[in-house]
Design a protein around this motif. Structure first.
Motif, short mmCIF file in Angstrom:
data_model
loop_
_atom_site.label_atom_id
_atom_site.label_comp_id
_atom_site.label_asym_id
_atom_site.label_seq_id
_atom_site.Cartn_x
_atom_site.Cartn_y
_atom_site.Cartn_z
N LEU A 26 -80.21 -12.98 -62.22
CA LEU A 26 -81.23 -12.06 -61.69
C LEU A 26 -82.40 -12.83 -61.09
N VAL A 27 -82.84 -13.90 -61.75
CA VAL A 27 -83.94 -14.71 -61.22
C VAL A 27 -83.52 -15.37 -59.91
N LEU A 28 -82.34 -15.96 -59.89
CA LEU A 28 -81.85 -16.61 -58.66
C LEU A 28 -81.77 -15.62 -57.51
N GLU A 29 -81.29 -14.42 -57.80
CA GLU A 29 -81.20 -13.39 -56.76
C GLU A 29 -82.60 -12.99 -56.30
N HIS A 30 -83.51 -12.80 -57.23
CA HIS A 30 -84.87 -12.37 -56.88
C HIS A 30 -85.56 -13.38 -55.97
N VAL A 31 -85.45 -14.66 -56.30
CA VAL A 31 -86.17 -15.67 -55.50
C VAL A 31 -85.42 -16.02 -54.22
N GLY A 32 -84.18 -15.55 -54.09
CA GLY A 32 -83.45 -15.74 -52.84
C GLY A 32 -82.81 -17.11 -52.68
N VAL A 33 -82.58 -17.79 -53.80
CA VAL A 33 -81.90 -19.08 -53.74
C VAL A 33 -80.41 -18.86 -53.43
N GLN A 34 -79.88 -19.64 -52.51
CA GLN A 34 -78.43 -19.60 -52.31
C GLN A 34 -77.79 -20.45 -53.41
N TYR A 35 -76.90 -19.84 -54.14
CA TYR A 35 -76.28 -20.56 -55.25
C TYR A 35 -74.81 -20.19 -55.35
N GLU A 36 -74.07 -21.07 -55.97
CA GLU A 36 -72.66 -20.79 -56.22
C GLU A 36 -72.51 -20.26 -57.64
N LEU A 74 -83.07 -20.50 -67.99
CA LEU A 74 -84.04 -19.48 -67.56
C LEU A 74 -85.44 -20.08 -67.45
N ARG A 75 -85.82 -20.88 -68.44
CA ARG A 75 -87.16 -21.49 -68.41
C ARG A 75 -87.28 -22.49 -67.26
N ILE A 98 -89.36 -14.38 -74.64
CA ILE A 98 -87.98 -14.83 -74.50
C ILE A 98 -87.34 -15.04 -75.88
N ASP A 99 -88.10 -15.64 -76.79
CA ASP A 99 -87.57 -15.86 -78.14
C ASP A 99 -87.43 -14.54 -78.90
N GLY A 100 -88.33 -13.60 -78.65
CA GLY A 100 -88.21 -12.28 -79.25
C GLY A 100 -86.97 -11.55 -78.77
N VAL A 101 -86.71 -11.64 -77.47
CA VAL A 101 -85.48 -11.03 -76.93
C VAL A 101 -84.25 -11.65 -77.57
N ASP A 154 -89.91 -10.96 -67.89
CA ASP A 154 -89.53 -9.62 -67.42
C ASP A 154 -88.03 -9.55 -67.12
N PHE A 155 -87.49 -10.60 -66.52
CA PHE A 155 -86.05 -10.60 -66.23
C PHE A 155 -85.24 -10.67 -67.52
N CYS A 156 -85.75 -11.41 -68.49
CA CYS A 156 -85.08 -11.52 -69.79
C CYS A 156 -85.03 -10.16 -70.48
N ILE A 157 -86.17 -9.46 -70.48
CA ILE A 157 -86.24 -8.15 -71.13
C ILE A 157 -85.45 -7.11 -70.33
N PHE A 158 -85.58 -7.14 -69.01
CA PHE A 158 -84.79 -6.22 -68.18
C PHE A 158 -83.30 -6.37 -68.47
N ASN A 159 -82.84 -7.60 -68.56
CA ASN A 159 -81.42 -7.84 -68.79
C ASN A 159 -80.94 -7.18 -70.08
N VAL A 160 -81.68 -7.35 -71.17
CA VAL A 160 -81.23 -6.77 -72.43
C VAL A 160 -81.35 -5.25 -72.42
N LEU A 161 -82.36 -4.72 -71.73
CA LEU A 161 -82.50 -3.27 -71.63
C LEU A 161 -81.39 -2.66 -70.76
N ASP A 162 -81.15 -3.27 -69.61
CA ASP A 162 -80.24 -2.69 -68.62
C ASP A 162 -78.78 -2.87 -69.02
N ASN A 163 -78.45 -4.02 -69.57
CA ASN A 163 -77.04 -4.34 -69.83
C ASN A 163 -76.58 -4.08 -71.26
#
Length: 220
Positions: A26-36, A74-75, A98-101, A154-163
């Motif tokens: 999610l972070v890689l997608e948000h920042v627009g990095v091209q990644y494999e 992630l960090r 992050i540690d709480g999640v 936020d991405f860490c918390i979103f991930n656990v909430l959404d998925n």
């Protein structure tokens, strides 16, 4: 060095599921990095496992690092892409979240036991209730968790909430309007929204042996 290897200098290796790689995706997608996004089939895992430092995926590489450990990845992405708060205090708040999640997530998975599969979800619901209330307090009426600015927390918390929470305990999330609004806010970020609606996103969250969150229908 070929153009292809330059283009895909950033790689994230994981199974063909969301699991422990999704927050970093999610972070890689948000920042627009091209990644494999290298997907390892479960049948091929025993051989690859022998070659990795901790025998673990996700495994991430870019021009600076080669590293395992999902939360360390992630960090690293937070530091690299200015999503780790401003200064020591905000960075510390990001770390706490992050540690709480992690505690929430591991504890939640432990409740998916024989009783859960027999239809008694009371332990899961109690665990989710406790932690969602904690996160409501930490959000404190803001749009984002740390200094009201988007961060890797936020991405860490979103991930656990959404998925995890939404498919397993959706009614508990909906009761907490601030958290459900937060989930929708992150999902609506342009690059995140494009990713969530694309076939780049793995269709399932957990491996089949987990017996839950392992069909596309459960993971919509």
């Amino acid at each position: 060095v070929s153009a292809h290897s330059i283009l895909f200098m950033t790689t994230l290796t994981y199974f063909p599921i969301r699991g422990r790689a999704e927050a970093s995706r999610l972070v890689l997608e948000h920042v627009g990095v091209q990644y494999e996004d290298k997907r390892v089939e479960f049948a091929d895992w025993p051989e690859l496992k022998k070659t990795l430092p901790f025998g673990q995926v996700p495994y991430y590489t870019d021009s600076d690092v080669e590293m395992p450990q999902s939360n360390a990845i992630l960090r690293h992405l937070g530091r690299k892409h200015d999503l780790y708060g401003a200064g020591l205090k905000e960075a510390a708040q990001v770390d706490v979240l992050i540690d709480g999640v992690e505690d929430f997530f591991v504890g939640m998975l432990k409740t998916v036991d024989d009783k859960f599969h027999e239809g008694d979800r009371s332990a899961t619901e109690a665990h989710v209730d406790k932690w969602l209330d904690i996160f409501v307090g930490m959000l404190n009426g803001n749009d984002y968790f740390v200094a009201n600015k988007l961060s890797i927390a936020d991405f860490c918390i979103f991930n656990v909430l959404d998925n995890f929470v939404k498919p397993l305990s959706g009614s508990q999330l909906e009761k907490r309007e601030a958290l459900e609004s937060f989930r929708k806010r992150v999902a609506a970020l342009p690059n995140v929204s494009a990713y969530l609606g694309s076939d780049r996103r793995p269709a399932i969250t957990m491996p089949p042996f987990f017996k839950v969150l392992c069909t596309p229908e459960e993971c919509k």
